[in-house]
Design an enzyme around this catalytic site. Structure first.
Site, PDB file in Angstrom:
ATOM      1  N   ASP A 412     -28.008  29.167  24.733  1.00 45.81           N
ATOM      2  CA  ASP A 412     -26.571  29.162  25.019  1.00 45.81           C
ATOM      3  C   ASP A 412     -26.227  29.663  26.418  1.00 45.81           C
ATOM      4  O   ASP A 412     -25.054  29.870  26.716  1.00 45.81           O
ATOM      5  CB  ASP A 412     -25.845  30.027  23.968  1.00 45.81           C
ATOM      6  CG  ASP A 412     -24.359  29.762  23.921  1.00 45.81           C
ATOM      7  OD1 ASP A 412     -23.931  28.649  24.260  1.00 45.81           O
ATOM      8  OD2 ASP A 412     -23.601  30.685  23.555  1.00 45.81           O
ATOM      9  N   HIS A 627     -25.088  36.714  27.979  1.00 46.23           N
ATOM     10  CA  HIS A 627     -24.535  35.494  28.570  1.00 46.23           C
ATOM     11  C   HIS A 627     -23.049  35.266  28.300  1.00 46.23           C
ATOM     12  O   HIS A 627     -22.509  34.231  28.728  1.00 46.23           O
ATOM     13  CB  HIS A 627     -25.348  34.270  28.125  1.00 46.23           C
ATOM     14  CG  HIS A 627     -25.241  33.941  26.658  1.00 46.23           C
ATOM     15  ND1 HIS A 627     -26.273  34.152  25.782  1.00 46.23           N
ATOM     16  CD2 HIS A 627     -24.243  33.409  25.921  1.00 46.23           C
ATOM     17  CE1 HIS A 627     -25.913  33.767  24.570  1.00 46.23           C
ATOM     18  NE2 HIS A 627     -24.676  33.308  24.630  1.00 46.23           N
TER      19      HIS A 627
END
Length: 1149
Positions: A412, A627
């Site tokens: 991701d 992230h």
């Protein structure tokens, strides 16, 4: 009658009796579309009181006789432990009670009395639906499973009463409910909106139920049949068979006839295979030995996103306990789970559950994966930070489970640096899984399975699942997509199905595992679907690909970065977080260097290397590199936490530095604007510690000048107008060593380029020295001149300066900046410009910009030193901005049009650089209109170039001849107040002679981000410069940089360095890399103060690769050095471990 006729009669006569001669029926022709539509009526909806939904439960009770509830609500946003909660006073509660508000935690004591006659049933469940997330505990505090309330696809509200409790007729347990959904509590139901901080929930269900297991089996049968109908082409026999059987099931089912359910299920065997259910997990042992789709359970838990860190800790426990429960019921279930940080939280907060996880890991069913501390952003962390992600992650997995990970895992992250393949291999892995590039909004990435080749030539075997998600629902469509969406079937026809609810946790559900069994049963006898297997690991999946593709030889290659054509705004969103990351990385680099020297140069209890404290700080930095945190795409609560962590890193890091400097420079104090004036009196002196390994000249500020002693004042060549501060020249001849102030003398003329500022008093200002000149006219930068070459760098009629763009993404507000923002520039003009420093060491003007509700103050300065000591290096123009930012959905940048022509610009990336197009020849070129860079972005042609240096910004662009750095955004979702308020940051403009590859830009960027550490030494201090000479230097290869100096990971840090301990000798670890993309033969020169007896190259885990030959000077003495010969390929990262012996000269320092 001839023979043919006779044969015909014979055949006709044989069929007589089985095929009627007359037919008066209407026939069995159907209207397929209507039958297909009919299938939607079998569950739920308008006919729920008549269809299968009406018989899913045999009994349901919720009265006080059978269900007793008590509740205690934790105060505020506190998150008490189980033990703390159990000590509180609980009050009676009931189904239908409201509770809240958002993010609060509520504890329920539950006792159920089970009717005696229910013992006849296969299963009894407690159904608990609080509308939010919850977790069930035993009465002694062991987590059992998670609960996901509500009516979405991730719903899981059932808790199976243990058989022994069902037989006893009574059961007690505890539930913790948390007032947030799987995706937080977004305002107005839009996932990415800021959280609704006052949402209340209702206990919709607290029921004791008997599920009709046969009916649930039919429900799952029917769902799989419908998926076959909806997924497969209408001209396939399997699609038509599935529709026929589903239609027959609807005809046979009768809610008033329980036996009809069994008949319906028997019909389903026509698709799934005879007695398929009795085979259980053994269904996967049948059918073709060739498998196209490998199923692996996964639960993507964003370490923070639409919820803060402390909520993630609960999500981990809920999700992972649920998977352990499923493993006990479905032997084929394998669960891959990343992020050492999440395991560590579990170990600390839920130790009983951690032990259960560990048991499953050792049993080979729960698979740690990724080898990293978190699933980090890969664009903005430094190269060394990416190394530490792997070092800390792999070390955790090895110490807890006895093994390291083999597959790197970032499904991701918003784009992937081309430095990664080398780092992945250096961390002991050769496989890599991702899929985010399926989100590209311009081009379709051309491969599914390929060799990803990094900037240095290192490769990893990479798989981007054709299913295009890491949260697949294990549907027929998902399995089918694993083959039909595969981009390079000519070289590999195998794909990974990563299934389970995710982002907010949850993971696989029982219905997913049931569905996969039915799909497998179907493919055992039908060929229209890809085959699927279970019971294997991700590592085994990659190993099979490696073998079937002849170690990758038959696969396509992708060279360089995996640029995500999406989420480009994340390089800039939340500027303070970007600054915290960059400054923390550099601070910890400095701490490790200075403490390495302090721990080895002096032997005392005060000089023990503080590894535990350093590791604590690194873990905080690595955590914030998750992230959705570092990219700026989380809710405001996350950044409240992240800022606290950065504050702790700064506090602890500065304290550690101060302690180390007190070892190296006894009785010294740091030079700051708030230092005690008494420290500067008398014959005190100021020195600098250079934490880089580049020699340097700097203009430094001397505070409290009025109180300074005569010796110090004699070194000051320029003072501020009020006389409070002065400027002096600092020379640091070596790296990792001491620098001294230099007296003004003719000898300095070769190094110093005196600066001046000219103004007409209103709208024309010129900063100049013998190298460069910058002119501001009418509020814009109108001229940039290389004085030595008499070259104007700004095209005629164009200007540079600050510029504002509209910033209105199509949806993902904090994430995206769209290409159309470039169509809306508004150049800003400097106003109220004044001269604040006249030279000769520093010339500066201060300018203001008022835009909307925002105020910007920019100080533009030019120093008398050049950017580096490289011959013909130019001075740089520094821009320091203080911004009170109040805009919404607008984007602040600094731009500079340049009289340069090149098809690409160059940006620093981890351990190297990447070049990206400046034109729009193809859609691949167009997509890179906003890109990530680290300490510099450079635009060069043959013979000349200009770079922009950054100390905390990561977003850049170069369109045509316009070079820009992105400064501030102002999104309102998911953080309504993103970037609002005060910011202080700097950037610099650096002209340079020669193209980028001939320039000193990478060195200048390094120095720009590494301010000197100034110390004031008291009167009478002995000479420290000689003994604290540079411990290391790289000779013979200006393209090789020494990045990191630290103590060895496995040294003994319980006491001062013991050079006689052969079991755990004192070691130093150095990390070097080639920065320009070419080969190099370098000599690493080592000071005699460090007595090196052995040297090894190692991997990133500091395991020995090969021993190196030590080169020693023929003559020994205080200035003698030993060395190592090191060869590099372009962008190679090399780790060297030095083993030390006792050296008496250290004690005298």
């Amino acid at each position: 009658m001839d023979s043919n006729r006779q044969g015909y009669q014979h055949g006709h006569g044989h069929s007589h009796g089985s095929y009627p001669q007359q037919n008066y029926t209407p026939g069995a022709k159907w209207v397929k579309s209507l039958t297909r539509d009919r299938l939607g009526q079998f569950t739920g909806g308008h006919y729920s009181d008549l269809n299968l939904s009406s018989v899913l439960f045999t009994h349901r009770v919720d009265n006080a006789e059978h269900v007793k509830l008590k509740v205690w609500s934790a105060p505020g946003l506190t998150k008490p432990t189980f033990e703390e909660a159990m000590q509180q006073k609980f009050k009676s509660a009931k189904k239908g009670d409201p509770f809240g508000p958002s993010w609060t935690n509520h504890w329920w004591k539950v006792s159920v009395t089970i009717p005696e006659y229910w013992q006849q049933y296969e299963r009894v469940q407690f159904e608990f639906d609080p509308g939010c997330e919850a977790m069930i505990f035993t009465v002694d505090g062991t987590p059992l499973q998670g609960i996901t309330g509500g009516y979405g696809g991730d719903r899981r509200v059932e808790y199976i009463i243990p058989p022994e409790a069902r037989e006893a007729g009574y059961h007690e347990f505890v539930i913790e409910s948390s007032c947030n959904g799987m995706f937080g509590v977004p305002m107005n139901g839009d996932t990415i909106q800021p959280p609704d901080m006052n949402r209340y929930f209702t206990l919709d269900s607290a029921d004791l139920v008997v599920p009709n297991q046969e009916a649930w089996g039919l429900l799952w049968d029917f769902q799989t049949l419908r998926e076959l109908v909806d997924t497969l082409p209408g001209n396939t026999s399997l699609q038509n068979k599935a529709m026929t059987v589903a239609n027959q099931i609807m005809n046979v089912f009768d809610k008033n006839d329980p036996s009809s359910i069994g008949r319906c299920r028997k019909l389903a065997e026509e698709v799934f295979g005879k007695d398929w259910e009795e085979k259980g997990a053994d269904i996967y042992e049948e059918g073709s030995s060739k498998t196209n789709v490998w199923g692996v359970g996964h639960c993507h838990i964003d370490t923070a996103w639409l919820w803060p860190y402390h909520v993630t800790q609960q999500k981990v426990a809920r999700s992972w306990s649920t998977q352990i429960d499923l493993m006990d019921r479905y032997p084929e279930h394998r669960f891959a789970c990343s992020s050492a940080q999440q395991y560590k939280w579990l170990e600390k907060l839920y130790p009983e559950l951690f032990e259960r996880v560990k048991e499953k890991v050792l049993d080979g069913r729960f698979h740690p994966i990724g080898g990293a501390w978190v699933e980090n952003d890969s664009n903005m962390p430094s190269g060394e930070a990416l190394v530490r992600q792997f070092l800390f992650g792999q070390r955790f997995f090895e110490t807890r489970f006895g093994k390291r990970c083999e597959t790197a895992w970032l499904p991701d992250s918003f784009g992937l640096t081309g430095a990664y393949p080398q780092l992945i291999r250096g961390a002991g892995m050769k496989y890599f899984f991702t899929q985010k590039l399926s989100w590209n909004n311009i081009n379709v990435f051309p491969h599914s399975t390929f060799n990803w080749v990094g900037i240095d030539g290192t490769q990893v075997l990479c798989h981007m699942t054709p299913v295009d998600t890491y949260t697949a629902q294990a549907t027929v469509g998902d399995v089918n997509k694993g083959l039909t969406n595969h981009k390079n079937l000519e070289s590999s026809d195998t794909s990974l199905l990563v299934f389970g609810n995710g982002d907010g946790g949850g993971g696989p559900l029982a219905k997913m595992l049931e569905n996969l069994r039915r799909i497998k049963g179907t493919t055992n006898t039908h060929r229209e679907l890809p085959t699927v297997n279970m019971g294997h690991s991700v590592d085994e999946f990659f190993a099979e690909i490696e073998q079937s593709t002849k170690e990758g030889k038959t696969l396509p290659n992708w060279l360089g970065e995996l640029y995500l054509e999406f989420h480009r705004g994340t390089y800039t969103s939340h500027g303070s977080i970007k600054k915290g990351n960059r400054h923390s990385e550099i601070l910890l680099r400095d701490v490790e260097l200075v403490w390495t020297l302090a721990s080895l140069y002096k032997h005392s209890k005060s000089s023990v290397y503080p590894k535990e404290k350093i590791d604590e700080s690194w873990e905080k930095v690595l955590l914030n590199q998750f992230h959705d945190v570092l990219p700026g795409s989380a809710i405001g609560m996350v950044y409240d936490d992240a800022e606290v962590l950065y504050g702790e890193v700064k506090r602890d890091g500065e304290a550690l530095l101060e302690k180390a400097f007190s070892v190296l420079f006894p009785q010294s104090v740091p030079v700051t604007t708030i230092m005690r004036t008494k420290a500067l009196t008398g014959s005190s002196k100021i020195v600098a510690f250079n934490t880089t390994f580049f020699p340097r000249w700097d203009i430094v500020t001397i505070p409290c000048l009025v109180k300074a002693g005569p010796n110090l004042k004699s070194l000051v060549m320029q003072a501020t107008e009020d006389g409070r501060e002065g400027f002096a020249i600092m020379h640091s001849p070596g790296g990792g060593a001491v620098g001294e102030l230099k007296h003004p003398s003719n000898a300095l003329h070769s190094q110093i380029k005196p600066v001046s500022v000219y103004t007409n008093g209103s709208d024309h200002f010129v900063l100049r020295n013998a190298c460069v000149q910058l002119t501001i006219s009418n509020g814009r930068i109108s001229s940039l001149v290389d004085v030595k070459l008499n070259r104007e760098l700004i095209p005629e009629g164009q200007t540079g300066g600050l510029v504002i763009f509209q910033d209105r993404p199509n949806y993902w507000d904090a994430w995206d900046v769209e290409i159309h923002h470039l169509e809306t520039p508004t150049p800003l003009q400097f106003s109220n410009i004044s001269v604040v420093a006249q030279g000769p060491l520093r010339a500066a003007v201060r300018a203001e910009v008022q835009y909307g509700q925002s105020r910007i103050s920019v100080t533009i300065s030019l120093d008398a030193t050049t950017a580096t000591i490289k011959p013909n290096s130019r001075s740089l123009f520094n821009f320091s901005a203080l911004v009170d930012w109040r805009q919404r959905h607008e984007f602040l940048k600094f731009e500079l049009p340049l009289n340069i022509n090149s098809p690409f610009a160059t940006y620093e990336t981890q351990f190297g650089f990447v070049q990206r197009p400046t034109h729009k020849n193809t859609t691949w070129d167009i997509a890179k209109f906003e890109v990530c860079g680290h300490k510099f972005a450079d635009f060069s042609e043959f013979g000349y170039g200009v770079a922009i240096l950054s100390e905390s910004k990561y977003g850049f662009s170069c369109q045509g001849n316009m070079l820009r750095i992105s400064l501030l955004r102002s999104a309102t979702a998911p953080d309504a107040e993103q970037d609002q308020g005060e910011h202080f940051f700097s950037w610099a403009v650096m002209p340079h002679e020669g193209s980028f590859l001939e320039s000193d830009v990478p060195m200048a960027g390094y120095l720009y981000n590494s301010p000197l550490r100034l110390r004031c030494l008291p009167s009478g201090t002995s000479d420290l410069v000689s003994p604290l000479q540079s411990p290391f230097s790289v000779e013979g290869a200006s393209n090789v940089f020494l990045e990191t100096v630290k103590r060895g990971e496995y040294d003994n840090f319980e006491h001062e360095a013991n050079f006689d301990d052969k079991a755990t000798p004192a070691t130093i670890v150095l990390r070097l890399y080639e920065a320009f993309g070419g080969h190099a033969q370098a000599k690493l020169s080592i000071s005699s103060h460090l007595s090196v007896v052995k040297a090894f190259t190692t991997n990133l885990m500091e395991d020995h690769d090969e021993e190196l030959y030590l080169l020693r000077d023929a003559e020994t003495g205080p200035d003698s050095r030993c060395g190592l010969s090191l060869s590099f390929r372009g962008f190679e990262v090399k780790t060297v471990k030095l083993v030390l012996a006792h050296n008496s000269t250290l004690l005298s320092l």
